[in-house]
Motif scaffolding. Structure first.
Motif, mmCIF file in Angstrom:
data_model
loop_
_atom_site.group_PDB
_atom_site.id
_atom_site.type_symbol
_atom_site.label_atom_id
_atom_site.label_comp_id
_atom_site.label_asym_id
_atom_site.label_seq_id
_atom_site.Cartn_x
_atom_site.Cartn_y
_atom_site.Cartn_z
ATOM 1 N N ALA A 44 -79.420 -8.237 15.105
ATOM 2 C CA ALA A 44 -79.684 -8.665 13.725
ATOM 3 C C ALA A 44 -81.178 -8.582 13.417
ATOM 4 C CB ALA A 44 -79.205 -10.092 13.533
ATOM 5 N N SER A 61 -73.870 -8.487 13.275
ATOM 6 C CA SER A 61 -74.233 -9.909 13.202
ATOM 7 C C SER A 61 -74.909 -10.252 11.864
ATOM 8 C CB SER A 61 -75.147 -10.291 14.369
ATOM 9 O OG SER A 61 -76.029 -9.253 14.647
ATOM 10 N N ASN A 62 -75.574 -9.301 11.259
ATOM 11 C CA ASN A 62 -76.142 -9.539 9.927
ATOM 12 C C ASN A 62 -75.025 -9.569 8.886
ATOM 13 O OD1 ASN A 62 -79.164 -7.873 10.605
ATOM 14 N ND2 ASN A 62 -79.075 -9.865 9.632
#
Ligand SMILES: Nc1ncnc2c1ncn2[C@@H]1O[C@H](COP(=O)(O)OP(=O)(O)OP(=O)(O)O)[C@@H](O)[C@H]1O
Ligand SMILES: [Mg+2]
Length: 455
Positions: A402, A426-427
């Motif tokens: 991220a 994950s972002n």
């Protein structure tokens, strides 16, 4: 008569030595020592007005109105200085010859004068008539700007003491000399001492001082490095030869962030602000070339779309070449190694060239994934589908990590008409709002190559 002694000083860091040395013991640079003639008498602060001696003041009693900021009306300039010119602050502006240092300061002077802040513009390189010629070309005809063509420090200080302007520009510090000191104008001792006296004078008299500094061919501000220590802000004005675009950035700022950049375009009527740098950096992009990719970067607090270009070609050298312009060289090497081991892209016998279009420099790890995709795209000769932007950090295991400010990057990509963004999974999981772009979350660099790799 004052005894004169000859010593040697390093032009890079200001270290002195009684004899010439090839390698500076201070900064380790070679061939930087030049002969300096210095007076063996105690230094006098000649020419300085007589100020009352300072006394310790309790912190709570120090008036905070002392550090007032004045905006000069050029939004790009004000952003880089951290929100305007701070009263009594000392700023150093460095840049290549002819890049536009005098132009931007004259334009800033106009903005400050319009705010009721008188400006004294001291030029050691040009006559008043020459400065006036430039001012007429730029349409600067405001009251409140005073010109002076002078190189003597004592005369500059006495004129500034009489006029008491709010801002003083000294263009350039390398031309100023003090008769108290031996040595030619531009020598290490002269530059250091004159700058220190101007800064001291500005602090005591409440005048913001702008010093213009020449840049050596290595890119450092000519004269001793100590110049950067004695001022509050160090600004660099940069641009590519043959390009009308100029970038102003702060490399040191005691009163604000150093991440901000200001983008300008040089025209006959002066420097105009580029309010939409993303559009500017992508204006010449041709979407059907392999190895090029758009990366939504963050410069300070502003998103900026830039084009990362890679060219991979078979090497005929025993040690293939690696060239990086606008990105960290070590990161390029790292990405080449990750691609080789974790994604099966064999670059060991390939020459690799990476460039960021438009002469901008990207220092974020968030550019890793875009770099990998550009390199692999060039190697496999595949064009990334148009309207695709890529960002994400890549770890040594090939995992995509991220990065900060993902929302801002996505919004900028959407604003500039991009329809697909490859980003770290994950972002993507943490995103709150819906974005008007198709998100392509990836966890591994291999996955990213297949999503962004194109045909
Ligand atoms: N008539 C003009 N039309 C367009 N651009 C111009 C014109 N006159 C000057 N310029 C631009 O202005 C630049 C010079 O600007 P300026 O004198 O502010 O630079 P500088 O950084 O102060 O230079 P120096 O280091 O010599 O003091 C030129 O290199 C050119 O790009
Ligand atoms: Mg100039």
């Amino acid at each position: 008569m004052a005894k004169v002694k000859v010593e040697f000083a390093c032009t890079a860091c200001g270290t002195t030595s009684p004899k010439w040395v090839g390698k500076c013991p201070g900064c380790g640079e070679w061939n930087t020592f030049v002969e300096e003639v210095s007076a063996a008498q105690p230094r006098q602060r000649g020419g300085l007005p007589d100020f009352p001696a300072s006394k310790p003041v309790p912190l709570a009693e120090v008036s905070d109105t002392a550090a007032v900021r004045t905006t000069c009306g050029i939004a790009e300039f004000d952003r880089v200085t951290g929100g305007g010119v701070v009263s009594a602050a000392a700023d150093l502006l460095g840049g290549d010859p002819g890049i536009g240092k005098s132009t931007i300061l004259l334009q800033a002077a106009r903005g400050l004068a319009r705010q009721g802040k008188p400006v004294l513009y001291v030029s050691g390189e040009e006559s008043e008539a020459q400065v006036k010629l430039r001012a007429s070309r730029l349409g600067v005809a405001d009251g409140g700007i005073y010109l002076m063509s002078e190189t003597s420090l004592e005369r500059i200080l006495s004129a500034a003491g009489e006029l008491s302007p709010a801002v003083m520009v000294v263009d350039s510090i390398q031309t100023v000399f003090s008769s108290d000191l031996p040595g030619a104008p531009g020598s290490v001792g002269q530059v250091r001492e004159c700058a220190a006296r101007l800064v001291f004078f500005g602090k005591k008299a409440g005048i913001s001082v702008f010093l213009v500094g020449h840049v050596t061919k290595e890119g450092a501000i000519a004269g001793p490095r100590v110049l950067e220590h004695i001022v509050d802000t160090v600004l660099y004005f940069e641009g590519e030869k043959g390009h009308p675009y100029r970038i102003l950035k702060a490399v040191k700022n005691r009163f604000g962030s150093t991440n901000e950049i200001g983008v300008f375009e040089m025209r006959a009527e002066g420097l105009t602000e580029v309010a939409d740098p993303s559009g500017m950096f992508l204006s010449e992009r041709s979407g059907d070339t392999s190895g090029t990719l758009v990366f939504p970067a963050i410069e300070g607090t502003r998103p900026l779309l830039v084009e990362i270009q890679a060219l991979v070609s078979h090497s005929f050298l025993p040690m293939p070449r690696r060239t990086a312009l606008g990105v960290d060289f070590n990161r390029v090497i790292l990405m080449c190694a990750i691609l080789e081991r974790k994604a099966g892209v064999g670059l060991h016998d390939q020459d690799v060239f990476v460039n960021v279009a438009g002469g901008i420099r990207i220092d974020e790890p968030a550019a890793d994934l875009a770099l990998c995709c550009a390199l692999a795209g060039s190697f496999r000769d595949r064009v990334v589908p148009p309207g695709t932007a890529v960002f994400g950090e890549v770890g040594l295991g090939g995992e995509v990590r991220a990065v900060p400010m993902a929302e801002m990057r996505l919004n900028e990509a959407a604003k500039m008409g991009f329809s697909r963004v490859v980003l770290p999974a994950s972002n993507a999981e943490r995103l709150g709002a819906k974005f008007p772009v198709e998100l392509q979350p990836v966890r591994h660099v291999k996955e990213a190559l297949s999503r962004a790799g194109g045909k």
